[in-house]
Scaffold this active site. Sequence first.
Site, PDB file in Angstrom:
ATOM      1  N   GLY A  13      28.983 -31.581  30.823  1.00 52.02           N
ATOM      2  CA  GLY A  13      29.493 -31.437  32.184  1.00 52.02           C
ATOM      3  C   GLY A  13      30.888 -32.048  32.185  1.00 52.02           C
ATOM      4  N   GLY A  72      33.039 -31.791  34.602  1.00 48.91           N
ATOM      5  CA  GLY A  72      33.504 -31.795  35.991  1.00 48.91           C
ATOM      6  C   GLY A  72      34.075 -33.158  36.350  1.00 48.91           C
ATOM      7  N   ASP A 125      30.944 -27.974  28.515  1.00 50.38           N
ATOM      8  CA  ASP A 125      30.701 -27.417  29.850  1.00 50.38           C
ATOM      9  C   ASP A 125      30.496 -25.912  29.685  1.00 50.38           C
ATOM     10  OD1 ASP A 125      31.473 -28.665  32.912  1.00 50.38           O
ATOM     11  OD2 ASP A 125      31.283 -26.481  32.755  1.00 50.38           O
ATOM     12  N   ARG A 145      26.031 -32.907  45.109  1.00 50.15           N
ATOM     13  CA  ARG A 145      25.797 -32.809  46.557  1.00 50.15           C
ATOM     14  C   ARG A 145      27.069 -32.289  47.228  1.00 50.15           C
ATOM     15  NH1 ARG A 145      24.181 -38.656  48.369  1.00 50.15           N
ATOM     16  NH2 ARG A 145      23.115 -37.694  50.104  1.00 50.15           N
ATOM     17  N   ARG A 152      19.359 -34.859  47.939  1.00 46.61           N
ATOM     18  CA  ARG A 152      19.082 -34.963  46.499  1.00 46.61           C
ATOM     19  C   ARG A 152      17.876 -34.094  46.147  1.00 46.61           C
ATOM     20  NH1 ARG A 152      20.860 -40.530  47.026  1.00 46.61           N
ATOM     21  NH2 ARG A 152      22.822 -40.632  45.930  1.00 46.61           N
ATOM     22  N   ASN A 155      18.872 -28.230  39.256  1.00 45.75           N
ATOM     23  CA  ASN A 155      19.294 -29.179  38.223  1.00 45.75           C
ATOM     24  C   ASN A 155      18.231 -29.381  37.150  1.00 45.75           C
ATOM     25  OD1 ASN A 155      21.814 -29.405  39.253  1.00 45.75           O
ATOM     26  ND2 ASN A 155      21.574 -31.464  40.072  1.00 45.75           N
ATOM     27  N   ASN A 170      21.793 -35.570  39.280  1.00 43.07           N
ATOM     28  CA  ASN A 170      20.852 -35.884  40.373  1.00 43.07           C
ATOM     29  C   ASN A 170      19.852 -34.764  40.615  1.00 43.07           C
ATOM     30  OD1 ASN A 170      21.417 -38.466  41.400  1.00 43.07           O
ATOM     31  ND2 ASN A 170      23.360 -37.733  42.209  1.00 43.07           N
ATOM     32  N   ASP A 200      24.984 -48.295  42.031  1.00 42.36           N
ATOM     33  CA  ASP A 200      24.533 -48.842  43.317  1.00 42.36           C
ATOM     34  C   ASP A 200      24.881 -50.333  43.409  1.00 42.36           C
ATOM     35  OD1 ASP A 200      23.485 -46.351  43.982  1.00 42.36           O
ATOM     36  OD2 ASP A 200      21.555 -46.788  43.042  1.00 42.36           O
ATOM     37  N   ARG A 254      28.607 -50.880  44.051  1.00 41.97           N
ATOM     38  CA  ARG A 254      28.956 -50.721  45.473  1.00 41.97           C
ATOM     39  C   ARG A 254      28.542 -51.960  46.266  1.00 41.97           C
ATOM     40  NH1 ARG A 254      27.035 -44.447  45.365  1.00 41.97           N
ATOM     41  NH2 ARG A 254      29.106 -43.535  45.044  1.00 41.97           N
ATOM     42  N   HIS A 267      17.325 -44.074  42.898  1.00 45.61           N
ATOM     43  CA  HIS A 267      18.701 -43.821  43.331  1.00 45.61           C
ATOM     44  C   HIS A 267      18.625 -42.938  44.567  1.00 45.61           C
ATOM     45  CE1 HIS A 267      22.950 -43.351  43.103  1.00 45.61           C
ATOM     46  NE2 HIS A 267      22.919 -42.088  42.779  1.00 45.61           N
TER      47      HIS A 267
HETATM   48  N1  APR Z   1      25.754 -26.680  30.885  1.00 43.91           N
HETATM   49  C1  APR Z   1      26.892 -27.413  30.845  1.00 43.91           C
HETATM   50  N2  APR Z   1      27.585 -27.733  31.938  1.00 43.91           N
HETATM   51  C2  APR Z   1      27.123 -27.313  33.113  1.00 43.91           C
HETATM   52  C3  APR Z   1      25.927 -26.564  33.235  1.00 43.91           C
HETATM   53  C4  APR Z   1      25.246 -26.242  32.035  1.00 43.91           C
HETATM   54  N3  APR Z   1      24.104 -25.535  32.047  1.00 43.91           N
HETATM   55  N4  APR Z   1      25.731 -26.284  34.534  1.00 43.91           N
HETATM   56  C5  APR Z   1      26.727 -26.852  35.225  1.00 43.91           C
HETATM   57  N5  APR Z   1      27.584 -27.468  34.370  1.00 43.91           N
HETATM   58  C6  APR Z   1      28.811 -28.161  34.668  1.00 43.91           C
HETATM   59  C7  APR Z   1      29.645 -27.465  35.739  1.00 43.91           C
HETATM   60  O1  APR Z   1      30.345 -26.345  35.204  1.00 43.91           O
HETATM   61  C8  APR Z   1      30.569 -28.579  36.190  1.00 43.91           C
HETATM   62  O2  APR Z   1      31.813 -28.562  35.507  1.00 43.91           O
HETATM   63  O3  APR Z   1      28.561 -29.424  35.220  1.00 43.91           O
HETATM   64  C9  APR Z   1      29.781 -29.842  35.828  1.00 43.91           C
HETATM   65  C10 APR Z   1      29.442 -30.692  37.038  1.00 43.91           C
HETATM   66  O4  APR Z   1      30.638 -31.178  37.526  1.00 43.91           O
HETATM   67  P1  APR Z   1      30.979 -31.298  39.080  1.00 43.91           P
HETATM   68  O5  APR Z   1      30.529 -30.067  39.769  1.00 43.91           O
HETATM   69  O6  APR Z   1      32.392 -31.730  39.195  1.00 43.91           O
HETATM   70  O7  APR Z   1      29.991 -32.459  39.564  1.00 43.91           O
HETATM   71  P2  APR Z   1      30.193 -34.038  39.423  1.00 43.91           P
HETATM   72  O8  APR Z   1      30.770 -34.563  40.669  1.00 43.91           O
HETATM   73  O9  APR Z   1      30.845 -34.328  38.123  1.00 43.91           O
HETATM   74  O10 APR Z   1      28.667 -34.514  39.399  1.00 43.91           O
HETATM   75  C11 APR Z   1      27.857 -34.277  38.270  1.00 43.91           C
HETATM   76  O11 APR Z   1      26.507 -36.202  38.684  1.00 43.91           O
HETATM   77  O12 APR Z   1      26.343 -37.671  40.462  1.00 43.91           O
HETATM   78  C12 APR Z   1      25.802 -36.545  39.844  1.00 43.91           C
HETATM   79  O13 APR Z   1      24.871 -35.297  41.668  1.00 43.91           O
HETATM   80  C13 APR Z   1      25.882 -35.321  40.732  1.00 43.91           C
HETATM   81  O14 APR Z   1      24.407 -33.973  39.413  1.00 43.91           O
HETATM   82  C14 APR Z   1      25.766 -34.217  39.721  1.00 43.91           C
HETATM   83  C15 APR Z   1      26.458 -34.800  38.496  1.00 43.91           C
END
Ligand code: APR
Length: 318
Positions: free
Chosen positions: A11, A13, A35, A84, A96, A103, A128, A156, A159, A183
């Site tokens: 991920g 992101g 990703d 979220r 969640r 997820n 999450n 947590d 914070r 959480h």
């Molecule tokens: N394989 C690899 N990456 C994936 C997959 C997958 N099957 N599905 C989704 N992703 C990637 C998305 O492409 C995205 O870039 O996961 C990334 C998630 O990043 P964001 O959407 O920016 O989310 P972020 O704020 O980083 O949160 C990630 O952490 O706190 C938790 O609830 C939140 O579950 C979430 C996670």
Amino acid sequence: MPRRNKITIVGAGNVGATCAHWAVQKHLGDVVLVDIKEGLPQGKALDLAEASPVFDFDCKITGANDYGPTEGSDVVVITAGVPRKKDPVTGKFTSRDELVEINRQIVGEVTREIANRSPEAVLICVSNPLDAMCHVMLAESGFPTERVIGMAGVLDTARYKFFIAEALGVSVEDIHGMVLGGHGDTMVPVPSHTSVGGIPVTELLPQDKIDAIITRTRNGGGEIVGLLGYSGYYAPAASSVAMVEAIVRDKKRVLPCAAYLKGEYGYKDLYIGVPCVIGKGGVEKVLEMKLGEKEKAMLEVSAQAVRDVVALLPYGKK
Ligand code: APR
């Protein structure tokens, strides 16, 4: 030359990319970002690598849409998933619990890919709903429980400590304390074990102020979503990297993490946030502390909230 640590972050992101940023800035090892979005992990990896001559970190940073480069990782942080969000029409936030099904599938698939290539890794769950996703990672990896850990308590607690430091006008460095439980809105900050430079917080702040801090801590994730329209990521990434550091440097840090309990605190077969000794082997020990009756009751409410989400998973009993 000793082998460098290999840290995979799935991920790329907000949380994942920020984890990579802080992991290399702390020189924790080589980083692989994975990703499904084409170009995203490669772009983040290249951008970070281009920062390396400025901040002098000699870490190799790789971005990929496949799991080949993750082979032989020491630690894997899984942030893949759907975060979220605030619905622009209704103004309601994704709960969640609503994230469970989508997820579960993402985390399950990612875990299988990782476990096949890095059978000795310690897995850190960030996706999450956290506690439930730990159960998914444990079941799908087949790893021993000590090598599947959830990142929630560090965040947590961070914070909680920040709000206390702010209220007292003192350094965050001098606040010690823990947030236990799941959480979610039922997490359990523990004022009876919170100190400010060794002085119990209960002697420095009135009860109503402590209660307000507890409420704000519980709503900490939602407060950020309310401001940004999406989840926070600096504090979640910093908290994940603190765990990675404890593992790769075998620090034996005492961190509140979601750990699979086998009778500690009276719970069995359930991931709950508790103080853990974190080192090379993952959760090397769960530390038990004495809780008051009120705190025990709050922990039970929190445990039940975790059980309710875990019950939605296709892994039998729990
Ligand atoms: N394989 C690899 N990456 C994936 C997959 C997958 N099957 N599905 C989704 N992703 C990637 C998305 O492409 C995205 O870039 O996961 C990334 C998630 O990043 P964001 O959407 O920016 O989310 P972020 O704020 O980083 O949160 C990630 O952490 O706190 C938790 O609830 C939140 O579950 C979430 C996670």
